[in-house]
Structure formats: structure tokens, C-alpha cells
Design an enzyme around this catalytic site. Structure first.
Site, PDB file in Angstrom:
ATOM      1  N   ARG A  56      16.790   4.510 -18.361  1.00  0.00           N
ATOM      2  CA  ARG A  56      16.323   4.784 -16.980  1.00  0.00           C
ATOM      3  C   ARG A  56      15.768   6.198 -16.858  1.00  0.00           C
ATOM      4  O   ARG A  56      15.062   6.524 -15.907  1.00  0.00           O
ATOM      5  CB  ARG A  56      17.468   4.538 -15.983  1.00  0.00           C
ATOM      6  CG  ARG A  56      17.058   4.692 -14.539  1.00  0.00           C
ATOM      7  CD  ARG A  56      17.969   3.986 -13.532  1.00  0.00           C
ATOM      8  NE  ARG A  56      19.364   3.946 -13.887  1.00  0.00           N
ATOM      9  CZ  ARG A  56      20.214   4.977 -13.785  1.00  0.00           C
ATOM     10  NH1 ARG A  56      19.808   6.142 -13.317  1.00  0.00           N
ATOM     11  NH2 ARG A  56      21.484   4.820 -14.132  1.00  0.00           N
ATOM     12  N   TYR A 108      -2.779   0.483   4.344  1.00  0.00           N
ATOM     13  CA  TYR A 108      -1.970  -0.637   3.835  1.00  0.00           C
ATOM     14  C   TYR A 108      -0.740  -0.837   4.719  1.00  0.00           C
ATOM     15  O   TYR A 108       0.053   0.092   4.897  1.00  0.00           O
ATOM     16  CB  TYR A 108      -1.575  -0.340   2.389  1.00  0.00           C
ATOM     17  CG  TYR A 108      -0.641  -1.352   1.795  1.00  0.00           C
ATOM     18  CD1 TYR A 108      -0.926  -2.713   1.878  1.00  0.00           C
ATOM     19  CD2 TYR A 108       0.530  -0.960   1.154  1.00  0.00           C
ATOM     20  CE1 TYR A 108      -0.070  -3.654   1.339  1.00  0.00           C
ATOM     21  CE2 TYR A 108       1.392  -1.892   0.593  1.00  0.00           C
ATOM     22  CZ  TYR A 108       1.089  -3.238   0.703  1.00  0.00           C
ATOM     23  OH  TYR A 108       1.951  -4.159   0.169  1.00  0.00           O
ATOM     24  N   ASP A 142      -3.070   8.102  -0.964  1.00  0.00           N
ATOM     25  CA  ASP A 142      -3.009   6.812  -1.650  1.00  0.00           C
ATOM     26  C   ASP A 142      -4.424   6.515  -2.150  1.00  0.00           C
ATOM     27  O   ASP A 142      -5.341   6.273  -1.366  1.00  0.00           O
ATOM     28  CB  ASP A 142      -2.511   5.731  -0.673  1.00  0.00           C
ATOM     29  CG  ASP A 142      -2.322   4.385  -1.361  1.00  0.00           C
ATOM     30  OD1 ASP A 142      -3.078   4.094  -2.311  1.00  0.00           O
ATOM     31  OD2 ASP A 142      -1.437   3.616  -0.943  1.00  0.00           O
ATOM     32  N   LYS A 172      -3.486  -2.849  -9.041  1.00  0.00           N
ATOM     33  CA  LYS A 172      -4.850  -3.183  -8.610  1.00  0.00           C
ATOM     34  C   LYS A 172      -5.858  -2.813  -9.703  1.00  0.00           C
ATOM     35  O   LYS A 172      -5.663  -3.158 -10.841  1.00  0.00           O
ATOM     36  CB  LYS A 172      -5.127  -2.480  -7.277  1.00  0.00           C
ATOM     37  CG  LYS A 172      -4.025  -2.663  -6.226  1.00  0.00           C
ATOM     38  CD  LYS A 172      -3.904  -4.110  -5.832  1.00  0.00           C
ATOM     39  CE  LYS A 172      -2.929  -4.396  -4.696  1.00  0.00           C
ATOM     40  NZ  LYS A 172      -1.597  -3.839  -4.752  1.00  0.00           N
TER      41      LYS A 172
HETATM   42  N1  PLP Z   1      -1.150   1.089  -1.595  1.00  0.00           N
HETATM   43  C1  PLP Z   1      -2.140   0.251  -1.265  1.00  0.00           C
HETATM   44  C2  PLP Z   1      -3.385   0.792  -0.643  1.00  0.00           C
HETATM   45  C3  PLP Z   1      -2.003  -1.128  -1.485  1.00  0.00           C
HETATM   46  O1  PLP Z   1      -2.994  -1.949  -1.135  1.00  0.00           O
HETATM   47  C4  PLP Z   1      -0.801  -1.611  -2.058  1.00  0.00           C
HETATM   48  C5  PLP Z   1      -0.601  -3.045  -2.305  1.00  0.00           C
HETATM   49  O2  PLP Z   1      -1.370  -3.878  -1.900  1.00  0.00           O
HETATM   50  C6  PLP Z   1       0.203  -0.687  -2.382  1.00  0.00           C
HETATM   51  C7  PLP Z   1      -0.006   0.651  -2.141  1.00  0.00           C
HETATM   52  C8  PLP Z   1       1.507  -1.149  -2.969  1.00  0.00           C
HETATM   53  O3  PLP Z   1       1.354  -1.474  -4.332  1.00  0.00           O
HETATM   54  P1  PLP Z   1       2.272  -2.496  -5.130  1.00  0.00           P
HETATM   55  O4  PLP Z   1       1.938  -3.871  -4.644  1.00  0.00           O
HETATM   56  O5  PLP Z   1       1.926  -2.242  -6.567  1.00  0.00           O
HETATM   57  O6  PLP Z   1       3.685  -2.166  -4.827  1.00  0.00           O
END
Ligand code: PLP
Length: 371
Positions: free
Chosen positions: A47, A99, A170, A195
Site C-alpha cells: 500500500r 463533473y 481537473d 478516460k
Molecule cells: N473528473 C472528470 C471530469 C470526470 O469526467 C470523471 C469521470 O467521469 C472523473 C473526474 C472521475 O474519474 P473516475 O471515473 O476515474 O473515478
């Protein structure tokens, strides 16, 4: 050497020593041989560290000229970042249209003392007023998911600095191949590698990059003790995907722009959202994302949920499904997710690497469902 991102992605993090393998080993170890003070050993427990994560972190860090940490998912990374940012001051400004999972996380942490303030981050006056009430950080997301709005990272960084707050971004929709927030003054970036960064819809993983050593140590502590660690196999797969990120996202961006322009001319589509379309944010988008506007666009259709569902089901190539950034084009009616604020008829389309003319024909066929 001022290398192009496509070149850097291929070589980032590589060990150029005789006998080094072209791809890292996958270390499936929960424990390592160790005796004595674990703080003085490279590895003791699974971990705390793993050489396969570190191979991915070396590459991600080199691409952003920062240090990267990988996490079990984008959300695990976001959780650690919110937790680390709010250790001293509880207030964080979140975008009103990013998001929805980030806002959901912020609301859950509200019960644990975090004070989320939801603001339109394109309204710099509103941001300034919110910062004046005291804040640990601005949490930007640009372009936003699913409305693809563009926030001015340079301006937000200046406002944050003046208020003694941090700016974190982000960077999931653009990735570091198209947008470099740390160069525009951000303190950290958070990316869902699930993604475009990994790019093949086969892993769930996240990362944070920063040049701030103190923040890095706090993030590492949150990862170790909250336990949101990456699996070594996932880290290996993500590193393999990362090698082709600039190539993939360049083509995806070109096709996405062509399809967005086509949709704009199509009377069956209403309100097309894409940063590369003529409009108020185009100049800013060009300055912030000079290499392309990314794989994601959204548009609305007349007739609400039923009409949008019919369109999504009407394609042969574009896969109905969530997530984005993969080699395969996919789409979904966004409001089907509880908690998402999108209009009932909004479809979010993630453009893959298929031939653009094939995709245009498929899109046309699916829109025929509208009659
Ligand atoms: N940030 C954005 C802009 C996203 O679209 C997403 C998921 O769709 C996330 C963070 C979260 O990512 P994860 O699904 O890998 O936890």
C-alpha cells in the site's frame, strides 16, 4: 530539449540503461523482503509503494514537469486532493457545471467539515467575491463535462494567488497532451486516467501532478492511509495507453471539431457545445489548448429524453455507454444519471479514432430517429 508532446509521451519515464526492458515488469507484490526501519527502504508494504505504479508516475510526471501520484480512480485522486487541500481551511470553490461526481463528493465531505461553494468559474467577479470570504482553493475543471465550457486558468490562478488560495485543475477532458495548467499557474492537476489518458476503456485509474513538495507529501499520506491505491496491472495498462495519447487525442480533436461543426449546421441538433466552435470562449480555448479541443462534445435534441434515447440507440458504430476519451466513439443521454444537471435531451458524444466520414454517416443515421 524542447520535444514535441508526441515524442515525449513515447519516451517519458524510460530507463536508458543497458538491459532495461522496453516495458516495466508488473510487480504483483503485497510485501517486500525487509527488516529494520521501513522509512529507509525503497519498498516494504504494497500500500506504500510499487515499482509498476512508479513507472507510470515517472512518465506522467515527466509529461507535466512535475511529480505525479497515481490512485485507484479519478475519484480516489479527487478525494485525496480535497482532503489534503482542506486540512487547514475548509472552503473550496467548485464549478457549477463540471463533473457531477465531484460535486457529489464535495457534498459528502460537507458532513465531514469541508465547505464547498459552487460558483460559475467563468464569472471572475463572482469568483473574487467568493474568495473574499476565505478559501483554501479553487477547483477548476476545463473544458467542463458535459457542457465543455472553458475557464480562464491564468486569471483564476492570479485571483487564487492574491487571495492566498490554491488553484487545482481537473484536466480530464483535455489531458496534459492538450492543456498544461501547471504552466498557467495552477498548483496541481487531477486527471481521471480512465478516460483519454489510458484511452482504451479498459482501466479505472486517476492521478495528481504537482510541483509543490508539501502538498505532495500530504497527498501521499492520504493515499497510503485512506488506501486508494492503483493496481499494478492497471498501472501497466495505463502506461501503455499513455504512449499514444498525443496521437490519439490529436485525431480525436480533429474529428470532434468536424462533427461539432456538422451538428451546428444540422437543424435536428440544438445548442451544440464544443470549445472549438465560434463563440465567446473560442479565443480563450485556442490560447489554452493550442493543440486541439479534445474528444468530447455535447448537443441537445428536440423532444426530450425519449428523442435523445432513440438517437443514442440508433447508431451502428458509436457505442451507447458512459465515459469518454477511448479509441471507440461512444455516447449517452447524460441526464439518465441521477445527480447530473444536464437537460433531458442532452447527448454527450465522445469521439474516437474511427474514420471521420464513417462517424458522420453513423451520426446522420442515428439522427434520422428524430423523423
Ligand atoms: N473528473 C472528470 C471530469 C470526470 O469526467 C470523471 C469521470 O467521469 C472523473 C473526474 C472521475 O474519474 P473516475 O471515473 O476515474 O473515478
Amino acid at each position: 530539449m524542447g520535444l514535441d508532446p508526441a515524442t515525449r509521451a513515447v519516451h517519458a519515464g524510460e530507463r536508458r540503461v543497458s538491459g532495461a526492458p522496453s516495458a516495466p515488469a508488473i510487480h504483483l507484490a503485497a510485501t517486500y523482503l525487509s527488516a529494520g526501519d521501513p522509512a529507509e527502504l525503497p519498498y516494504a508494504y504494497g500500500r506504500h509503494g510499487n515499482p509498476t505504479w512508479e513507472a507510470l508516475e515517472a512518465a506522467l510526471g515527466e509529461l507535466e514537469e512535475a511529480t505525479a501520484l497515481v490512485f485507484a480512480s479519478g475519484q480516489a485522486a479527487s478525494f485525496a486532493l480535497v482532503a489534503a487541500l482542506t486540512e487547514e481551511r475548509p472552503r473550496v470553490l467548485f464549478p457549477h457545471d463540471g463533473y457531477y461526481g465531484t460535486r457529489a463528493l464535495a457534498r459528502m465531505l460537507e458532513r465531514r467539515g469541508v465547505e464547498p461553494a459552487v460558483v460559475d468559474l467563468t464569472d471572475l467577479g463572482a469568483v473574487e467575491r467568493e474568495l473574499a470570504r476565505g478559501a483554501a482553493a479553487i477547483w477548476a475543471e476545463t473544458p467542463t463535462n458535459p457542457f465543455l465550457r472553458v475557464q480562464d486558468l491564468g486569471a483564476l490562478a492570479r485571483l487564487a494567488r492574491r487571495a492566498g488560495a490554491r488553484l487545482v485543475v481537473d484536466n480530464t477532458t483535455a489531458t496534459s497532451a492538450l492543456q498544461r495548467p501547471l504552466e498557467l499557474g495552477a498548483d496541481a492537476t487531477v486527471t481521471s486516467l480512465t478516460k483519454a489518458a489510458a484511452g482504451h476503456a479498459d482501466v479505472v485509474l486517476g492521478s495528481i501532478s504537482t510541483r509543490d513538495a508539501a502538498l505532495l507529501e500530504r497527498l501521499r499520506a492520504w493515499r497510503t492511509h485512506a488506501g486508494g491505491i492503483a493496481g499494478p496491472v492497471e498501472a501497466w495498462i495505463a502506461l501503455r495507453g499513455l504512449r499514444t495519447l498525443p496521437l490519439r487525442i490529436g485525431r480525436q480533436s480533429e474529428t470532434a471539431l468536424a462533427l461539432a461543426q456538422r451538428l451546428e449546421r444540422d437543424p435536428r441538433a440544438r445548442r451544440v457545445h464544443y470549445p472549438g466552435l465560434a463563440g465567446a470562449c473560442l479565443e480563450l480555448a485556442r490560447a489554452q489548448m493550442p493543440r486541439g479541443f479534445g474528444p468530447l462534445l455535447s448537443f441537445e435534441v428536440e423532444g426530450g429524453a425519449a428523442a435523445a434515447e432513440a438517437v443514442v440507440r440508433g447508431s451502428r458504430l458509436i457505442r451507447p455507454g458512459t465515459s469518454f476519451g477511448g479509441v471507440e466513439s461512444s455516447w449517452e443521454r447524460r441526464a439518465r444519471w441521477k445527480g447530473e444537471d444536464a437537460p433531458e435531451g442532452l447527448i454527450r458524444l465522445s469521439v474516437g479514432i474511427e474514420d471521420g466520414a464513417d462517424l458522420a454517416r453513423d451520426l446522420d443515421m442515428a439522427l434520422a430517429a428524430l423523423g
